[in-house]
Design a protein around this motif. Structure first.
Motif, PDB file in Angstrom:
ATOM      1  N   MET A   1       5.521 -26.051 -32.500  1.00 25.64           N
ATOM      2  CA  MET A   1       5.912 -27.142 -31.668  1.00 25.64           C
ATOM      3  C   MET A   1       5.883 -28.209 -32.566  1.00 25.64           C
ATOM      4  N   ARG A   2       7.177 -28.905 -33.445  1.00 23.82           N
ATOM      5  CA  ARG A   2       6.997 -30.381 -33.536  1.00 23.82           C
ATOM      6  C   ARG A   2       7.270 -31.281 -33.337  1.00 23.82           C
ATOM      7  N   THR A   3       7.231 -32.403 -33.214  1.00 22.52           N
ATOM      8  CA  THR A   3       6.944 -33.226 -32.479  1.00 22.52           C
ATOM      9  C   THR A   3       7.201 -34.637 -33.726  1.00 22.52           C
ATOM     10  N   PRO A   4       8.013 -35.802 -33.052  1.00 19.23           N
ATOM     11  CA  PRO A   4       8.466 -36.682 -34.814  1.00 19.23           C
ATOM     12  C   PRO A   4       6.799 -37.311 -34.133  1.00 19.23           C
ATOM     13  N   VAL A   5       6.211 -37.919 -35.328  1.00 18.74           N
ATOM     14  CA  VAL A   5       5.608 -39.439 -35.199  1.00 18.74           C
ATOM     15  C   VAL A   5       5.855 -40.882 -34.801  1.00 18.74           C
ATOM     16  N   ALA A   6       5.061 -41.011 -33.668  1.00 25.60           N
ATOM     17  CA  ALA A   6       5.635 -41.586 -33.182  1.00 25.60           C
ATOM     18  C   ALA A   6       6.189 -43.257 -33.965  1.00 25.60           C
ATOM     19  N   THR A   7       7.324 -44.085 -33.826  1.00 23.82           N
ATOM     20  CA  THR A   7       7.643 -45.066 -34.392  1.00 23.82           C
ATOM     21  C   THR A   7       6.762 -46.241 -34.880  1.00 23.82           C
ATOM     22  N   ILE A  20       4.941 -34.075 -36.581  1.00 24.91           N
ATOM     23  CA  ILE A  20       3.195 -33.627 -36.162  1.00 24.91           C
ATOM     24  C   ILE A  20       2.943 -32.655 -35.743  1.00 24.91           C
ATOM     25  N   THR A  21       3.192 -31.015 -36.264  1.00 26.39           N
ATOM     26  CA  THR A  21       2.591 -30.100 -36.262  1.00 26.39           C
ATOM     27  C   THR A  21       1.730 -28.933 -35.068  1.00 26.39           C
ATOM     28  N   LEU A  22       2.164 -28.447 -34.516  1.00 22.14           N
ATOM     29  CA  LEU A  22       1.579 -27.734 -33.447  1.00 22.14           C
ATOM     30  C   LEU A  22       1.315 -26.027 -33.866  1.00 22.14           C
ATOM     31  N   GLN A  23       0.296 -25.771 -34.418  1.00 22.53           N
ATOM     32  CA  GLN A  23      -0.256 -24.493 -34.403  1.00 22.53           C
ATOM     33  C   GLN A  23      -0.801 -24.101 -33.440  1.00 22.53           C
ATOM     34  N   SER A  24      -0.270 -23.033 -31.896  1.00 21.63           N
ATOM     35  CA  SER A  24      -1.670 -22.150 -31.313  1.00 21.63           C
ATOM     36  C   SER A  24      -1.325 -20.667 -31.492  1.00 21.63           C
ATOM     37  N   ARG A  25      -2.248 -20.470 -31.497  1.00 27.43           N
ATOM     38  CA  ARG A  25      -2.863 -18.914 -31.768  1.00 27.43           C
ATOM     39  C   ARG A  25      -4.060 -18.270 -30.336  1.00 27.43           C
ATOM     40  N   ARG A  26      -3.432 -17.201 -30.093  1.00 28.30           N
ATOM     41  CA  ARG A  26      -3.905 -16.760 -29.058  1.00 28.30           C
ATOM     42  C   ARG A  26      -4.815 -15.788 -29.788  1.00 28.30           C
ATOM     43  N   ILE A  27      -6.462 -15.990 -29.524  1.00 25.83           N
ATOM     44  CA  ILE A  27      -6.873 -14.568 -30.526  1.00 25.83           C
ATOM     45  C   ILE A  27      -8.441 -14.750 -30.219  1.00 25.83           C
ATOM     46  N   LYS A  28      -8.841 -13.328 -30.129  1.00 23.44           N
ATOM     47  CA  LYS A  28     -10.389 -12.631 -29.847  1.00 23.44           C
ATOM     48  C   LYS A  28     -11.396 -13.525 -31.115  1.00 23.44           C
ATOM     49  N   THR A  29     -11.037 -13.985 -31.909  1.00 24.78           N
ATOM     50  CA  THR A  29     -12.114 -14.093 -33.087  1.00 24.78           C
ATOM     51  C   THR A  29     -11.046 -15.345 -34.109  1.00 24.78           C
TER      52      THR A  29
END
Length: 97
Positions: A1-7, A20-29
Motif C-alpha cells: 500500500m502506498r499513500t501520499p504524504v499529507a500535503t 508512505i509505503t507499507l510492507q505488511s507480511r504474515r510470517i511465523k518468525t
C-alpha cells in the motif's frame, strides 16, 4: 500500500519522496534476513525514489528483541537516502530526545 504524504507537510518546492509505503507480511518468525529482504525489495523497486517513509508490519508479537540490531542497521541504511524506516520495534521504545 502506498499513500501520499499529507500535503500540509510540504509548503515549498515539490519533493521527490512523497509517499508512505507499507510492507505488511504474515510470517511465523522474524529474522534478520527477512528484514533485509524487505528493505532490499523496496530499494530494488520503482517506489524507492518516491518513498519518504516505509512501515514494516508483521503478524508477530513485537516483544522479541532479537531482530533489534538488524532493524537499527536497516534504519541507518535507509536514512542515508532519506527514507524513514518504521517497524513495530519503534512503537515499544521510549522516544529519544
Amino acid at each position: 500500500m502506498r499513500t501520499p504524504v499529507a500535503t500540509w507537510t510540504v509548503k515549498s518546492a515539490p519533493r521527490r519522496r512523497d509517499y508512505i509505503t507499507l510492507q505488511s507480511r504474515r510470517i511465523k518468525t522474524l529474522t534478520a534476513t527477512k528484514i533485509e529482504q524487505a528493505v532490499d525489495g523496496l530499494l530494488a523497486g520503482e517506489w524507492a525514489d518516491k518513498t519518504a517513509r516505509i512501515h514494516f508490519a508483521t503478524s508477530l508479537d513485537s516483544q522479541d528483541t532479537k531482530p533489534d540490531t538488524t532493524i537499527r542497521e536497516q534504519t541507518g541504511r535507509l536514512a542515508t537516502i532519506k527514507i524513514t524506516f518504521v517497524s513495530p520495534e519503534m512503537y515499544r521504545r521510549p522516544p529519544t530526545c
